[in-house]
Enzyme design. Structure first.
Site, PDB file in Angstrom:
ATOM      1  N   GLY A  50      -2.134  -1.210  -4.218  1.00 49.37           N
ATOM      2  CA  GLY A  50      -2.282   0.156  -4.721  1.00 49.37           C
ATOM      3  C   GLY A  50      -3.299   0.910  -3.895  1.00 49.37           C
ATOM      4  N   SER A  51      -3.925   1.888  -4.515  1.00 53.09           N
ATOM      5  CA  SER A  51      -4.855   2.747  -3.780  1.00 53.09           C
ATOM      6  C   SER A  51      -6.164   2.013  -3.485  1.00 53.09           C
ATOM      7  CB  SER A  51      -5.151   3.986  -4.614  1.00 53.09           C
ATOM      8  OG  SER A  51      -5.693   3.584  -5.862  1.00 53.09           O
ATOM      9  N   GLY A  62      -8.583  -0.830  -5.573  1.00 49.04           N
ATOM     10  CA  GLY A  62      -9.155  -2.040  -4.973  1.00 49.04           C
ATOM     11  C   GLY A  62     -10.668  -2.086  -5.108  1.00 49.04           C
ATOM     12  N   CYS A  76       2.909   3.178   1.939  1.00 51.37           N
ATOM     13  CA  CYS A  76       1.572   2.849   2.433  1.00 51.37           C
ATOM     14  C   CYS A  76       1.552   2.937   3.953  1.00 51.37           C
ATOM     15  CB  CYS A  76       1.157   1.462   1.960  1.00 51.37           C
ATOM     16  SG  CYS A  76       2.392   0.210   2.311  1.00 51.37           S
ATOM     17  N   GLU A  84      -3.933  -5.163  -1.027  1.00 54.77           N
ATOM     18  CA  GLU A  84      -3.057  -4.371  -0.143  1.00 54.77           C
ATOM     19  C   GLU A  84      -3.234  -2.929  -0.567  1.00 54.77           C
ATOM     20  OE1 GLU A  84      -1.453  -5.286   2.350  1.00 54.77           O
ATOM     21  OE2 GLU A  84      -0.922  -7.383   2.129  1.00 54.77           O
TER      22      GLU A  84
HETATM   23  P1  NAD Z   1      -2.626   3.198  -7.908  1.00 53.72           P
HETATM   24  O1  NAD Z   1      -3.839   2.623  -7.291  1.00 53.72           O
HETATM   25  O2  NAD Z   1      -2.743   4.431  -8.708  1.00 53.72           O
HETATM   26  O3  NAD Z   1      -1.935   2.103  -8.877  1.00 53.72           O
HETATM   27  C1  NAD Z   1      -1.537   0.842  -8.382  1.00 53.72           C
HETATM   28  C2  NAD Z   1      -1.553  -0.176  -9.510  1.00 53.72           C
HETATM   29  O4  NAD Z   1      -2.914  -0.448  -9.849  1.00 53.72           O
HETATM   30  C3  NAD Z   1      -0.878   0.307 -10.791  1.00 53.72           C
HETATM   31  O5  NAD Z   1      -0.225  -0.777 -11.394  1.00 53.72           O
HETATM   32  C4  NAD Z   1      -2.063   0.786 -11.623  1.00 53.72           C
HETATM   33  O6  NAD Z   1      -1.809   0.761 -12.998  1.00 53.72           O
HETATM   34  C5  NAD Z   1      -3.128  -0.215 -11.236  1.00 53.72           C
HETATM   35  N1  NAD Z   1      -4.501   0.292 -11.349  1.00 53.72           N
HETATM   36  C6  NAD Z   1      -4.956   1.511 -10.988  1.00 53.72           C
HETATM   37  N2  NAD Z   1      -6.269   1.579 -11.173  1.00 53.72           N
HETATM   38  C7  NAD Z   1      -6.673   0.381 -11.652  1.00 53.72           C
HETATM   39  C8  NAD Z   1      -7.934  -0.159 -12.028  1.00 53.72           C
HETATM   40  N3  NAD Z   1      -9.034   0.572 -11.959  1.00 53.72           N
HETATM   41  N4  NAD Z   1      -7.981  -1.440 -12.458  1.00 53.72           N
HETATM   42  C9  NAD Z   1      -6.848  -2.182 -12.511  1.00 53.72           C
HETATM   43  N5  NAD Z   1      -5.631  -1.723 -12.186  1.00 53.72           N
HETATM   44  C10 NAD Z   1      -5.535  -0.446 -11.755  1.00 53.72           C
HETATM   45  O7  NAD Z   1      -1.546   3.406  -6.719  1.00 53.72           O
HETATM   46  P2  NAD Z   1      -0.100   4.067  -6.771  1.00 53.72           P
HETATM   47  O8  NAD Z   1      -0.248   5.547  -6.881  1.00 53.72           O
HETATM   48  O9  NAD Z   1       0.772   3.358  -7.717  1.00 53.72           O
HETATM   49  O10 NAD Z   1       0.447   3.694  -5.298  1.00 53.72           O
HETATM   50  C11 NAD Z   1       0.094   4.386  -4.150  1.00 53.72           C
HETATM   51  C12 NAD Z   1      -1.049   3.713  -3.414  1.00 53.72           C
HETATM   52  O11 NAD Z   1      -0.745   2.339  -3.173  1.00 53.72           O
HETATM   53  C13 NAD Z   1      -1.262   4.319  -2.043  1.00 53.72           C
HETATM   54  O12 NAD Z   1      -2.651   4.371  -1.788  1.00 53.72           O
HETATM   55  C14 NAD Z   1      -0.566   3.348  -1.108  1.00 53.72           C
HETATM   56  O13 NAD Z   1      -1.019   3.394   0.221  1.00 53.72           O
HETATM   57  C15 NAD Z   1      -0.886   2.046  -1.766  1.00 53.72           C
HETATM   58  N6  NAD Z   1       0.060   0.992  -1.398  1.00 53.72           N
HETATM   59  C16 NAD Z   1      -0.360   0.016  -0.538  1.00 53.72           C
HETATM   60  C17 NAD Z   1       0.524  -0.969  -0.127  1.00 53.72           C
HETATM   61  C18 NAD Z   1       0.100  -2.026   0.852  1.00 53.72           C
HETATM   62  O14 NAD Z   1       0.817  -3.012   0.967  1.00 53.72           O
HETATM   63  N7  NAD Z   1      -1.006  -1.887   1.564  1.00 53.72           N
HETATM   64  C19 NAD Z   1       1.835  -0.989  -0.620  1.00 53.72           C
HETATM   65  C20 NAD Z   1       2.225   0.004  -1.519  1.00 53.72           C
HETATM   66  C21 NAD Z   1       1.323   0.997  -1.903  1.00 53.72           C
END
Ligand code: NAD
Length: 515
Positions: free
Chosen positions: A245-246, A250, A301, A267
């Site tokens: 995720g973002s 992380g 991503c 990731e």
């Molecule tokens: P997001 O960070 O909003 O959410 C991702 C996941 O994390 C969701 O399931 C969300 O519920 C959970 N989450 C969010 N905040 C959290 C916290 N504080 N504690 C625990 N869990 C939490 O991201 P998104 O909008 O769903 O996806 C887009 C982002 O993901 C972009 O930044 C993109 O670059 C990244 N991404 C990275 C990869 C990679 O492999 N590097 C792949 C896909 C997406």
């Protein structure tokens, strides 16, 4: 003119229900709590209500996963591979169903949604092969009559957190590999894509029943928001938390897992760039850049966000890319329509981020050359369709150094390769990168330690669309994790170093004598 006829929310709900039902086993896992919903960015509306789980459900899921681990750990790895082999067959059978759900929930155009499911099928094949190749090494022992070796063992319960934009592929990268390695899995999918998650779980449970694997606890989905992710991060029984995720996510998850000495695999966001050298084949540059920058409506991503172009070709490259983007304007709309190339943004937040980034870019000296407008607002007031934008920037300003999860391509000039590499590496993220050049020496310099600082470094292709055979992931704010191919299975196992004395004497290492 964008593609104007959008499906109705009711028809999307019917299609989603039907696809989900075809993927599930007889007794579907339905979350009990109230408050959740399935939605589609195609109309921006709720499809139907859905249960929402809580931290207590995580506790229960981890307990079951921990119990199932004991039997799964003792199942021979090639037998574990048979489960993933069967899953791969079911995915082939239900490719269209899963792709349908990916389009409905994530807004991906049909061909990209089918591609994402194909990626899962490829991962299954890879993981089945891995199930017979979880190799340890043997090393020569310094002591006579001794053998020194490494063996690899499963970790236990693997927690998986996934993002909305790859709702099924990233699950498969983690789950197929974690399962063949002997782990059990608790999955927290994005709150935006619960139906795809239930469908994947249904297919895996069907595969488990058919091959006689322990169905209870082997894999659990827990639907809900970030509180579910936090509960997984904090649970000491979750041996590895793999979180996609973002970078903001992380930054919160990693210290929580580290505080209990757990392992994590991150990731996170990217801010990917391509360098275009004067010798580049400009046809490749245009095609590769437009797919990488505008595909998936800029919501990968690995999306190309920065184009660093040599000043000798900057004008021509920019003109040709702008021309290509003008053709895209007619291809924004319903992701189910054959002619669509750019579907919706996932929601209002993505659109607001795009607007704000374009305003900041203008304030920082940028010039929008094409795109950036919202379209189809009258047809779907709650959906966010945008024309992908190209912005000429005087340099790498603050907004360019951030990941905006929307289709904005910043174009910047450079004079020397050193300057290009400095610009390229001058952002906090480190996921994917490319150089377009016909000059081998330049390509090698970009690939060398003094070149790109990313986890993925390409030559003459764009930044997106990685194959599953290589390890996937990035450096710096991208989190340093590696998933999918190569030896990334090692992240899902623990290593034991074994010394076996078969000689009958007891020589000590380093020549130490004692007693
Ligand atoms: P997001 O960070 O909003 O959410 C991702 C996941 O994390 C969701 O399931 C969300 O519920 C959970 N989450 C969010 N905040 C959290 C916290 N504080 N504690 C625990 N869990 C939490 O991201 P998104 O909008 O769903 O996806 C887009 C982002 O993901 C972009 O930044 C993109 O670059 C990244 N991404 C990275 C990869 C990679 O492999 N590097 C792949 C896909 C997406």
């Amino acid at each position: 003119m964008p593609i104007s006829a959008l499906p109705t929310t009711a028809s999307l709900a019917d299609r989603a229900r039907a696809a989900l039902d075809r993927c599930r086993v007889a007794a579907p896992q339905e979350p009990a709590g109230a408050g959740g919903a399935a939605r589609s960015p195609i109309t921006g509306r709720e499809l139907f209500a859905l249960g929402h789980e809580s931290a207590a459900d995580v506790e229960q899921a981890v307990t079951e996963a921990r119990e199932a681990f004991a039997a799964w750990r003792d199942t021979p790895a090639p037998v574990r591979g048979q489960l993933v082999h069967r899953l791969g067959e079911l995915l082939r059978e239900h490719k269209a169903d899963l792709a349908e759900l990916v389009t409905i929930e994530a807004g991906k155009i049909r061909s990209e949604a089918l591609g994402e499911v194909q990626e899962m099928i490829d991962v299954c094949d890879l993981a089945v092969g891995m199930s017979r190749q979880l190799y340890g090494r043997t090393m020569p022992s310094e002591r006579p009559g001794h053998r020194l070796m490494e063996t690899w063992h499963p970790l236990g319960v693997v927690g998986v957190i996934t993002a909305f934009n790859f709702p099924v592929a990233v699950w498969s990268w983690n789950t197929c590999v974690a399962l063949v390695c002997g782990n059990t899995v608790v999955w927290k999918p994005s709150e935006l894509t619960p139906l795809t998650a239930l469908a994947c779980h249904g297919l895996l449970m069907r595969a488990a029943q058919e091959v006689g694997a322990p169905a209870r606890g082997l894999h659990r989905v827990v639907l809900g928001g970030r509180e579910i992710g936090r509960a997984l991060a904090d649970d000491p029984r979750v041996a590895l938390l793999s979180a996609t995720g973002s970078t903001a996510m992380g930054r919160e998850v990693a210290p929580r897992v580290a505080a209990r000495m757990g392992r994590y695999l991150l990731e996170l966001g990217g801010n990917n760039a391509a360098v275009v050298a004067p010798s580049a084949d400009l046809d490749l540059v245009v095609r590769g850049s437009v797919f990488s920058a505008a595909g998936t409506a800029g919501q990968r991503c690995t999306t190309l966000r920065r184009l660093i172009v040599h000043e000798d070709v900057a004008e021509e490259v920019t003109r040709r890319i702008v021309d290509a983007y003008k053709q895209l304007r007619d291809r924004v709309g319903d992701p189910f329509a054959e002619s669509t190339l750019v579907g919706p943004l996932v929601g209002e937040r993505g659109y607001a981020a795009m607007r704000s980034a374009l305003e900041r870019a203008a304030a920082e000296g940028g010039q929008v050359l094409v795109g950036g407008s919202r379209v189809l607002e009258e047809e779907a007031a709650d959906a966010y369709y945008v024309e992908p934008a190209v912005v000429r920037m005087p340099g790498q300003t603050a907004v360019v150094r951030e990941e905006t999860f929307a289709p904005i391509l910043y174009v910047m000039p450079y004079r020397t390769l050193e300057e290009a590499v400095e610009l390229h590496n001058g952002v906090p993220q480190g996921l994917s990168s490319s150089i377009f050049t016909q000059d081998q020496s330049e390509a090698e310099r970009f690939l060398s330690a003094a070149g790109s600082d990313c986890g993925i470094v390409n030559v003459n292709i764009g930044t997106s669309g990685a194959e599953i055979g290589g390890a996937f992931g990035g450096e710096k704010d991208t989190g340093g994790g590696r998933e999918s191919g190569s030896d990334s299975w090692k992240a899902y196992m623990r290593r034991a170093t074994n010394t076996v004395n078969y000689g009958g004497e007891l020589p000590l290492a380093q020549g130490v004598s004692f007693l």
